[in-house]
Each structure stands twice: as structure tokens, then as C-alpha cells.
Design an enzyme around this catalytic site. Structure first.
Site, PDB file in Angstrom:
ATOM      1  N   GLU A  64       0.858  -1.192   0.000  1.00 59.58           N
ATOM      2  CA  GLU A  64       0.000   0.000   0.000  1.00 59.58           C
ATOM      3  C   GLU A  64       0.886   1.231   0.000  1.00 59.58           C
ATOM      4  O   GLU A  64       1.748   1.398   0.875  1.00 59.58           O
ATOM      5  CB  GLU A  64      -0.939   0.008   1.212  1.00 59.58           C
ATOM      6  CG  GLU A  64      -1.850   1.242   1.181  1.00 59.58           C
ATOM      7  CD  GLU A  64      -2.979   1.217   2.206  1.00 59.58           C
ATOM      8  OE1 GLU A  64      -3.397   0.128   2.629  1.00 59.58           O
ATOM      9  OE2 GLU A  64      -3.435   2.334   2.564  1.00 59.58           O
ATOM     10  N   ASP A 138      -2.286  12.021  -3.354  1.00 57.30           N
ATOM     11  CA  ASP A 138      -2.361  13.493  -3.440  1.00 57.30           C
ATOM     12  C   ASP A 138      -2.822  13.874  -4.843  1.00 57.30           C
ATOM     13  O   ASP A 138      -2.214  13.460  -5.833  1.00 57.30           O
ATOM     14  CB  ASP A 138      -0.979  14.101  -3.157  1.00 57.30           C
ATOM     15  CG  ASP A 138      -0.573  13.874  -1.702  1.00 57.30           C
ATOM     16  OD1 ASP A 138      -1.456  13.930  -0.820  1.00 57.30           O
ATOM     17  OD2 ASP A 138       0.617  13.616  -1.452  1.00 57.30           O
ATOM     18  N   LYS A 142      -4.046  21.162  -9.972  1.00 59.06           N
ATOM     19  CA  LYS A 142      -3.687  22.180 -10.981  1.00 59.06           C
ATOM     20  C   LYS A 142      -2.913  21.528 -12.124  1.00 59.06           C
ATOM     21  O   LYS A 142      -2.013  20.721 -11.874  1.00 59.06           O
ATOM     22  CB  LYS A 142      -2.805  23.260 -10.351  1.00 59.06           C
ATOM     23  CG  LYS A 142      -3.556  24.136  -9.376  1.00 59.06           C
ATOM     24  CD  LYS A 142      -2.676  25.318  -8.991  1.00 59.06           C
ATOM     25  CE  LYS A 142      -3.345  26.071  -7.861  1.00 59.06           C
ATOM     26  NZ  LYS A 142      -2.389  26.528  -6.856  1.00 59.06           N
ATOM     27  N   ASP A 174     -11.358  10.562  -5.244  1.00 62.09           N
ATOM     28  CA  ASP A 174     -12.590  11.343  -5.344  1.00 62.09           C
ATOM     29  C   ASP A 174     -12.406  12.507  -6.311  1.00 62.09           C
ATOM     30  O   ASP A 174     -13.275  13.364  -6.412  1.00 62.09           O
ATOM     31  CB  ASP A 174     -12.946  11.898  -3.955  1.00 62.09           C
ATOM     32  CG  ASP A 174     -11.809  12.732  -3.382  1.00 62.09           C
ATOM     33  OD1 ASP A 174     -10.644  12.275  -3.448  1.00 62.09           O
ATOM     34  OD2 ASP A 174     -12.076  13.848  -2.888  1.00 62.09           O
ATOM     35  N   ARG A 213      -9.259   7.795   5.877  1.00 69.93           N
ATOM     36  CA  ARG A 213      -9.536   9.129   6.427  1.00 69.93           C
ATOM     37  C   ARG A 213      -9.860  10.117   5.291  1.00 69.93           C
ATOM     38  O   ARG A 213     -10.778  10.929   5.405  1.00 69.93           O
ATOM     39  CB  ARG A 213      -8.307   9.612   7.208  1.00 69.93           C
ATOM     40  CG  ARG A 213      -8.610  10.690   8.208  1.00 69.93           C
ATOM     41  CD  ARG A 213      -7.703  10.573   9.416  1.00 69.93           C
ATOM     42  NE  ARG A 213      -6.298  10.502   9.037  1.00 69.93           N
ATOM     43  CZ  ARG A 213      -5.492  11.546   8.972  1.00 69.93           C
ATOM     44  NH1 ARG A 213      -5.936  12.754   9.223  1.00 69.93           N
ATOM     45  NH2 ARG A 213      -4.216  11.393   8.676  1.00 69.93           N
ATOM     46  N   GLU A 215     -11.087   9.434   2.393  1.00 75.19           N
ATOM     47  CA  GLU A 215     -12.392   9.131   1.808  1.00 75.19           C
ATOM     48  C   GLU A 215     -13.504   9.745   2.655  1.00 75.19           C
ATOM     49  O   GLU A 215     -14.460  10.322   2.125  1.00 75.19           O
ATOM     50  CB  GLU A 215     -12.606   7.624   1.707  1.00 75.19           C
ATOM     51  CG  GLU A 215     -14.007   7.315   1.217  1.00 75.19           C
ATOM     52  CD  GLU A 215     -14.188   5.871   0.839  1.00 75.19           C
ATOM     53  OE1 GLU A 215     -13.910   5.553  -0.332  1.00 75.19           O
ATOM     54  OE2 GLU A 215     -14.592   5.081   1.699  1.00 75.19           O
TER      55      GLU A 215
HETATM   56  C1  LIG Z   1      -4.087  12.372   0.294  1.00 73.04           C
HETATM   57  S1  LIG Z   1      -3.152  11.363   1.352  1.00 73.04           S
HETATM   58  C2  LIG Z   1      -4.133   9.881   1.475  1.00 73.04           C
HETATM   59  C3  LIG Z   1      -3.789   9.036   2.658  1.00 73.04           C
HETATM   60  C4  LIG Z   1      -4.586   7.740   2.810  1.00 73.04           C
HETATM   61  N1  LIG Z   1      -4.326   6.834   1.691  1.00 73.04           N
HETATM   62  C5  LIG Z   1      -6.047   8.012   2.932  1.00 73.04           C
HETATM   63  O1  LIG Z   1      -6.799   7.716   1.981  1.00 73.04           O
HETATM   64  O2  LIG Z   1      -6.472   8.520   3.996  1.00 73.04           O
HETATM   65  C6  LIG Z   1      -1.821  10.838   0.286  1.00 73.04           C
HETATM   66  C7  LIG Z   1      -0.643  10.242   1.044  1.00 73.04           C
HETATM   67  O3  LIG Z   1       0.338   9.794   0.115  1.00 73.04           O
HETATM   68  C8  LIG Z   1       1.619  10.044   0.664  1.00 73.04           C
HETATM   69  N2  LIG Z   1       2.586  10.120  -0.455  1.00 73.04           N
HETATM   70  C9  LIG Z   1       2.743  11.135  -1.330  1.00 73.04           C
HETATM   71  N3  LIG Z   1       3.744  10.875  -2.190  1.00 73.04           N
HETATM   72  C10 LIG Z   1       4.226   9.654  -1.852  1.00 73.04           C
HETATM   73  C11 LIG Z   1       5.301   8.854  -2.344  1.00 73.04           C
HETATM   74  N4  LIG Z   1       6.058   9.243  -3.360  1.00 73.04           N
HETATM   75  N5  LIG Z   1       5.528   7.657  -1.748  1.00 73.04           N
HETATM   76  C12 LIG Z   1       4.753   7.254  -0.714  1.00 73.04           C
HETATM   77  N6  LIG Z   1       3.740   7.975  -0.195  1.00 73.04           N
HETATM   78  C13 LIG Z   1       3.484   9.165  -0.751  1.00 73.04           C
HETATM   79  C14 LIG Z   1       1.449  11.342   1.429  1.00 73.04           C
HETATM   80  O4  LIG Z   1       2.423  11.518   2.439  1.00 73.04           O
HETATM   81  C15 LIG Z   1       0.034  11.222   1.984  1.00 73.04           C
HETATM   82  O5  LIG Z   1       0.021  10.711   3.287  1.00 73.04           O
END
Ligand SMILES: C[S@@+](CC[C@H](N)C(=O)[O-])C[C@H]1O[C@@H](n2cnc3c(N)ncnc32)[C@H](O)[C@@H]1O
Length: 233
Positions: A64, A138, A142, A174, A213, A215
Site C-alpha cells: 500500500e 495526493d 492544478k 474522489d 480518512r 475518503e
Molecule cells: C491524500 S493522502 C491519502 C492518505 C490515505 N491513503 C487516505 O486515503 O487517507 C496521500 C498520502 O500519500 C503520501 N505520499 C505522497 N507521495 C508519496 C510517495 N512518493 N511515496 C509514498 N507515499 C506518498 C502522502 O504523504 C500522503 O500521506
């Protein structure tokens, strides 16, 4: 190489925050102890049989990427004790949250990596995973930031290398433009087939799904999730 160059390399896909609020001493201690116990050591070569990385006897290994606070990662590890799960999260406070739960109840079918997932992907042996989950990555909404999105030709090549034939890549989001982006990238990639047969497929959460979280936030704010599933040829 300056910071800007480093961050635009295809091998470095982490553009988010590494730190949030300062950890309380107890959280910091749980984080350090948890990492000590289950963080992967990428300085060592990966074993030929990835299953041997786990204390539990596991029959397959899934990954994951960006597990946030670890809600889904923990759910899956508990729901499927015969499967080994590797979770990646570079955001310190997210990893600390997972490790607080791990301290309360250690699991033998979990390993973690606390940095960029691309580095881990390049460390893994070819055809070693039966699944990759990328849940609410993420969105970088943009246009000028689209190239920061985790889904890219380079990262799909990485997925294709480490997934076994028949293994699944699951992507939930989403953000409509990111869902379309991922569909287009996977359709253009020779290694992946989209599993959907009707709109119900991508509107229906995955088996055993308890949500994440991000979602919950999306649903509160009125956005509709899509759950895509691609199969490695
Ligand atoms: C928008 S959050 C979603 C977190 C979780 N999956 C959720 O749905 O609640 C995206 C997560 O991806 C992580 N992330 C971003 N770039 C990443 C990378 N290159 N490798 C691993 N994780 C990464 C960020 O630190 C962040 O915690």
C-alpha cells in the site's frame, strides 16, 4: 544536483509534507520502536522470496502506497493474516499514528517503509507482489502540477515490473480529473487491463472496505469516490 532537480526526477515522486505537528514524547518513542521492529532495510538486497520478510507465515505480499494514518493498512493486515503487507508513508505523523496502533497490538504480517515509494519499488524483486493499493493519492489538481501525480508512465512501469501476472493494481480517488488521468495512463500501458464491466464496478468499494480518512473527508464534502481495479497481464 539542486533540490528542484532532485524533486523532478522520475525516481523521486514525493512532493508532500514530511512533518506536521511535533510528536509528543510517547508518540516519538512508539514511532522509533515501531520503525526499529518493522521498517525494511533497503541497504540490504531484497530477498528472492519476499514472504521471508515477515514473522508470520504468509503466502503472498501486497503493497500500500501512501497509507496516511494507516486505517486501511491495519484493516487489511488484520482481515488477511495469511498475507504480508508492506506499507509506505513518508509523512512522519502518519507513520507515528500507525506505530501507536502497532505498539498497542503488534502484527507479524506488516512491514513498512518511511520514504518515497519509488525507492522501495526499485528495491523489490521483479514479479514479487500480488497487489498494489494507491488510495486517495495526493490529487495535484492544478494542470501545472499534474506531473507530480504518483500515477505516471514511469511509475506504471515500476508497478508492471514488481507485480506478478494476474496481480491487481487498485486506485481509489474522489478527484474526477485524477480518475480519468489514471484510466488514460493504464489504458495506454501495455501491462494493464481495466477490470470494470459496468459503472457499478467503479462505484462499488473493494471487498472488506472500511474506508480511509481521506475518503471520509471526501464524502463529508459531497464528492463521489471511484474505485478502479487494473489487472497485470
Ligand atoms: C491524500 S493522502 C491519502 C492518505 C490515505 N491513503 C487516505 O486515503 O487517507 C496521500 C498520502 O500519500 C503520501 N505520499 C505522497 N507521495 C508519496 C510517495 N512518493 N511515496 C509514498 N507515499 C506518498 C502522502 O504523504 C500522503 O500521506
Amino acid at each position: 544536483m539542486n533540490g528542484q532537480e532532485r524533486r523532478s526526477r522520475s525516481t523521486e515522486a514525493f512532493f508532500g509534507r514530511r512533518r506536521g505537528k511535533t510528536l509528543r514524547p510517547q508518540q516519538a518513542a512508539a514511532l522509533a520502536a515501531g520503525l526499529d521492529a518493522i521498517a525494511l532495510d533497503l541497504k540490504q538486497p531484497a530477498p528472492d522470496r519476499l514472504e521471508s520478510l515477515f514473522q508470520a507465515k504468509v503466502s503472498e505480499v501486497r503493497l500500500e502506497i501512501g497509507f496516511g494514518g494507516g486505517e486501511h493498512f491495519l484493516d487489511e493486515a488484520d482481515r488477511l493474516p495469511g498475507i504480508g503487507f508492506i506499507g509506505v508513508e513518508p509523512f512522519v505523523n502518519g507513520m507515528a499514528k500507525l506505530m501507536a496502533a502497532f505498539e498497542e497490538q503488534p502484527r507479524q504480517n506488516m512491514r513498512v517503509h518511511d520514504d518515497d515509494a519509488t525507492v522501495l519499488l526499485d528495491w523489490l524483486p521483479a514479479a514479487s507482489l500480488t497487489g498494489i493499493d494507491l488510495l486517495y493519492p495526493d490529487p495535484w489538481p492544478k494542470k501545472k502540477h499534474f506531473k507530480r501525480r504518483f500515477v505516471s508512465k514511469e511509475n506504471l512501469d515500476r508497478f508492471a515490473r514488481v507485480l506478478k501476472s494476474g496481480a491487481l493494481f487498485r486506485f481509489a480517488s474522489d478527484i474526477d480529473t485524477y480518475v480519468n488521468w489514471t484510466l488514460q495512463h493504464c489504458r495506454a500501458h501495455e501491462a494493464f487491463d481495466w477490470e470494470a464491466t459496468s459503472p457499478l464496478d467503479w462505484r462499488t468499494p473493494y471487498e472488506g472496505w472500511q474506508g480511509t480518512r481521506y475518503e471520509a473527508k471526501a464524502l463529508r464534502e459531497g464528492r463521489t469516490p471511484a474505485y478502479l481495479t487494473f489487472r497485470r497481464r
